[in-house]
Design a protein around this motif. Structure first.
Motif, PDB file in Angstrom:
ATOM      1  N   PRO A 278       0.897  -1.201  -0.011  1.00  0.00           N
ATOM      2  CA  PRO A 278      -0.010   0.135  -0.195  1.00  0.00           C
ATOM      3  C   PRO A 278       0.925   1.432  -0.047  1.00  0.00           C
ATOM      4  O   PRO A 278       0.379   2.151  -0.479  1.00  0.00           O
ATOM      5  N   TRP A 279       2.046   1.124   0.588  1.00  0.00           N
ATOM      6  CA  TRP A 279       3.002   2.322   0.686  1.00  0.00           C
ATOM      7  C   TRP A 279       3.243   2.829  -0.905  1.00  0.00           C
ATOM      8  O   TRP A 279       3.820   4.009  -1.121  1.00  0.00           O
ATOM      9  N   LEU A 280       3.167   1.852  -2.078  1.00  0.00           N
ATOM     10  CA  LEU A 280       3.390   2.318  -3.362  1.00  0.00           C
ATOM     11  C   LEU A 280       2.408   3.386  -3.739  1.00  0.00           C
ATOM     12  O   LEU A 280       2.960   4.379  -4.531  1.00  0.00           O
ATOM     13  N   LEU A 281       1.119   3.195  -3.432  1.00  0.00           N
ATOM     14  CA  LEU A 281       0.244   4.266  -3.678  1.00  0.00           C
ATOM     15  C   LEU A 281       0.613   5.745  -3.366  1.00  0.00           C
ATOM     16  O   LEU A 281       0.377   6.802  -3.833  1.00  0.00           O
ATOM     17  N   ASP A 282       0.826   5.511  -1.956  1.00  0.00           N
ATOM     18  CA  ASP A 282       1.167   6.927  -1.115  1.00  0.00           C
ATOM     19  C   ASP A 282       2.620   7.502  -1.843  1.00  0.00           C
ATOM     20  O   ASP A 282       2.619   8.969  -1.730  1.00  0.00           O
ATOM     21  N   LEU A 283       3.427   6.750  -2.275  1.00  0.00           N
ATOM     22  CA  LEU A 283       4.458   7.273  -2.933  1.00  0.00           C
ATOM     23  C   LEU A 283       4.232   8.188  -4.181  1.00  0.00           C
ATOM     24  O   LEU A 283       5.017   9.136  -4.264  1.00  0.00           O
ATOM     25  N   PHE A 284       3.202   7.829  -4.836  1.00  0.00           N
ATOM     26  CA  PHE A 284       2.984   8.712  -6.008  1.00  0.00           C
ATOM     27  C   PHE A 284       1.748   9.506  -5.909  1.00  0.00           C
ATOM     28  O   PHE A 284       1.231   9.744  -6.720  1.00  0.00           O
ATOM     29  N   GLY A 285       1.411   9.499  -4.661  1.00  0.00           N
ATOM     30  CA  GLY A 285       0.226  10.399  -4.205  1.00  0.00           C
ATOM     31  C   GLY A 285      -1.138   9.978  -4.680  1.00  0.00           C
ATOM     32  O   GLY A 285      -2.134  10.712  -4.971  1.00  0.00           O
ATOM     33  N   GLY A 286      -1.327   8.708  -4.760  1.00  0.00           N
ATOM     34  CA  GLY A 286      -2.559   8.051  -5.036  1.00  0.00           C
ATOM     35  C   GLY A 286      -2.704   7.278  -6.335  1.00  0.00           C
ATOM     36  O   GLY A 286      -2.195   7.677  -7.205  1.00  0.00           O
ATOM     37  N   ARG A 287      -3.816   6.561  -6.415  1.00  0.00           N
ATOM     38  CA  ARG A 287      -4.051   5.790  -7.735  1.00  0.00           C
ATOM     39  C   ARG A 287      -4.095   6.548  -8.976  1.00  0.00           C
ATOM     40  O   ARG A 287      -3.699   6.292  -9.821  1.00  0.00           O
ATOM     41  N   GLN A 288      -5.060   7.677  -8.790  1.00  0.00           N
ATOM     42  CA  GLN A 288      -5.374   8.542  -9.932  1.00  0.00           C
ATOM     43  C   GLN A 288      -4.041   9.208 -10.390  1.00  0.00           C
ATOM     44  O   GLN A 288      -3.700   9.374 -11.544  1.00  0.00           O
ATOM     45  N   THR A 289      -3.169   9.740  -9.453  1.00  0.00           N
ATOM     46  CA  THR A 289      -1.911  10.674  -9.692  1.00  0.00           C
ATOM     47  C   THR A 289      -1.057   9.428 -10.218  1.00  0.00           C
ATOM     48  O   THR A 289      -0.365   9.969 -11.398  1.00  0.00           O
ATOM     49  N   ALA A 290      -0.823   8.215  -9.766  1.00  0.00           N
ATOM     50  CA  ALA A 290      -0.150   7.268 -10.513  1.00  0.00           C
ATOM     51  C   ALA A 290      -0.721   6.970 -11.931  1.00  0.00           C
ATOM     52  O   ALA A 290       0.166   6.767 -12.759  1.00  0.00           O
ATOM     53  N   ARG A 291      -1.878   6.942 -12.148  1.00  0.00           N
ATOM     54  CA  ARG A 291      -2.174   6.600 -13.531  1.00  0.00           C
ATOM     55  C   ARG A 291      -1.847   7.782 -14.393  1.00  0.00           C
ATOM     56  O   ARG A 291      -1.573   7.645 -15.504  1.00  0.00           O
ATOM     57  N   THR A 292      -1.832   8.973 -13.891  1.00  0.00           N
ATOM     58  CA  THR A 292      -1.407  10.218 -14.606  1.00  0.00           C
ATOM     59  C   THR A 292      -0.035  10.273 -14.882  1.00  0.00           C
ATOM     60  O   THR A 292       0.249  10.531 -16.179  1.00  0.00           O
ATOM     61  N   ILE A 293       0.802   9.918 -13.962  1.00  0.00           N
ATOM     62  CA  ILE A 293       2.394   9.831 -14.150  1.00  0.00           C
ATOM     63  C   ILE A 293       2.392   8.841 -15.208  1.00  0.00           C
ATOM     64  O   ILE A 293       3.420   8.880 -16.142  1.00  0.00           O
ATOM     65  N   HIS A 294       1.975   7.759 -15.086  1.00  0.00           N
ATOM     66  CA  HIS A 294       2.235   6.514 -16.007  1.00  0.00           C
ATOM     67  C   HIS A 294       1.757   7.098 -17.574  1.00  0.00           C
ATOM     68  O   HIS A 294       2.649   6.791 -18.542  1.00  0.00           O
ATOM     69  N   PHE A 295       0.652   7.864 -17.672  1.00  0.00           N
ATOM     70  CA  PHE A 295       0.394   8.243 -19.005  1.00  0.00           C
ATOM     71  C   PHE A 295       1.537   9.718 -19.357  1.00  0.00           C
ATOM     72  O   PHE A 295       1.933   9.252 -20.702  1.00  0.00           O
ATOM     73  N   ILE A 296       2.001  10.389 -18.681  1.00  0.00           N
ATOM     74  CA  ILE A 296       2.828  11.266 -18.902  1.00  0.00           C
ATOM     75  C   ILE A 296       4.249  10.865 -19.177  1.00  0.00           C
ATOM     76  O   ILE A 296       4.739  11.195 -20.253  1.00  0.00           O
ATOM     77  N   ALA A 297       4.849   9.664 -18.577  1.00  0.00           N
ATOM     78  CA  ALA A 297       5.810   9.022 -18.621  1.00  0.00           C
ATOM     79  C   ALA A 297       5.707   8.107 -20.159  1.00  0.00           C
ATOM     80  O   ALA A 297       6.830   8.346 -20.955  1.00  0.00           O
ATOM     81  N   MET A 298       4.683   7.664 -20.487  1.00  0.00           N
ATOM     82  CA  MET A 298       4.489   6.969 -21.880  1.00  0.00           C
ATOM     83  C   MET A 298       4.512   8.154 -22.931  1.00  0.00           C
ATOM     84  O   MET A 298       5.093   7.877 -23.914  1.00  0.00           O
ATOM     85  N   ALA A 299       3.971   9.430 -22.598  1.00  0.00           N
ATOM     86  CA  ALA A 299       4.038  10.367 -23.739  1.00  0.00           C
ATOM     87  C   ALA A 299       5.442  10.672 -23.912  1.00  0.00           C
ATOM     88  O   ALA A 299       5.948  11.148 -24.924  1.00  0.00           O
ATOM     89  N   LEU A 300       6.188  10.943 -22.846  1.00  0.00           N
ATOM     90  CA  LEU A 300       7.773  11.285 -23.041  1.00  0.00           C
ATOM     91  C   LEU A 300       8.470  10.391 -23.569  1.00  0.00           C
ATOM     92  O   LEU A 300       9.419  10.575 -24.392  1.00  0.00           O
TER      93      LEU A 300
END
Length: 282
Positions: free
Chosen positions: A217-239
């Motif tokens: 569960p600490w992994l979600l906290d590391l990225f600021g929540g599930r939705q923020t993690a999904r957004t970072i995932h998308f941005i990393a893909m775009a980069l």
């Protein structure tokens, strides 16, 4: 006695630049990222909105990207909203296809796997190549630590930082030097890709797994929540897509045959005047 005539070398030495592990993992990543990108867009189409925070907004608006079709007096249109700014993207995003048979999806079928709406198959393809990607990353990391590739070619040194402005200027003018090792800009770029983007896209992908959420569960906290993690995932893909486009342009500009030979045989033709060191292999 006639003096011997000497002609300047028109080619630099052919050096061994890429190890077998670098070459194998490079082509494995090419295949994996192809399927991950297009299957990922299939998954994104199931809910084409990105948020910041622990959850999506219902009584509040925390969306930073939204792609959808809307009804207008002139008929349905594709619409993309980015940070509150709305753009008509009919024919590209939100609504594509012909006027007779429009397709109301965020990304058109031409760039999704499968090309039709099938979230289940998209997830199977995505997870399959995702784990191959992770395994390849592990192999590359172990091999690159053992053969010194990371220390020598990925981590920028003091001299690389000093030479970075000039190297950027040379790349902007397409004056590419073919050296024995990566240039300062190449080192910085690969450092960002291997040390920042690849780990970020892997870890944020794991954040979207319910099993991983329960076990770590600490992994979600590391990225600021599930939705923020999904957004970072998308941005990393775009980069990574941006990196791929620039990478291909640089390969073409700096000599496609030489670069392809480097990634197939490991041998790379350097610029004239490059010193031939005693030991060619990294």
């Amino acid at each position: 006695m006639n003096a011997e005539k000497t002609t300047p070398a028109t080619k630099g030495p052919l050096v061994y630049r890429q190890s077998i592990w670098t070459r194998l993992t490079h082509w494995s990543w090419v295949i994996c990222l192809f399927f991950l990108l297009f299957s990922g867009l299939q998954i994104f189409n199931a809910h084409p909105t990105l948020y910041i925070g622990q959850q999506s907004g219902f009584e509040f608006d925390n969306a930073i990207l939204d792609i959808r079709a809307i009804n207008t007096p002139e008929g349905p249109r594709g619409q993309t909203t980015v940070f509150g700014q709305t753009f008509d993207t009919t024919g590209v995003l939100g609504m594509s296809g012909s006027a007779v048979r429009p397709d109301f999806v965020a990304f058109p079928g031409a760039v999704t796997i499968p090309s039709f709406r099938d979230l289940a198959t998209g997830r199977v393809v995505h997870f399959f190549f995702g784990w191959i990607f992770v395994g390849t990353m592990f192999v590359w990391f172990v091999a690159s630590v053992l053969n010194g590739h990371i220390e020598r070619d990925i981590i920028p040194k003091k001299g690389d930082w000093r030479g970075l402005p000039g190297d950027i200027w040379n790349h902007l003018r397409f004056r590419i030097q073919h050296g024995r090792r990566y240039s300062p800009l190449q080192k910085l770029t690969y450092f960002i890709v291997f040390v920042v983007l690849f780990p970020a896209i892997i870890l944020t992908g794991l954040c979207m797994s319910p099993g991983m959420n329960a076990g770590f569960p600490w992994l979600l906290d590391l990225f600021g929540g599930r939705q923020t993690a999904r957004t970072i995932h998308f941005i990393a893909m775009a980069l990574l897509v941006l990196f791929f486009v620039v990478h291909v342009i640089m390969v073409v500009v700096s000599g496609p045959l030489n670069n392809l030979r480097s990634m197939i045989t490991g041998r790379y033709r350097t610029s004239p005047g490059t010193p031939m060191q005693e030991k060619d292999k990294p």
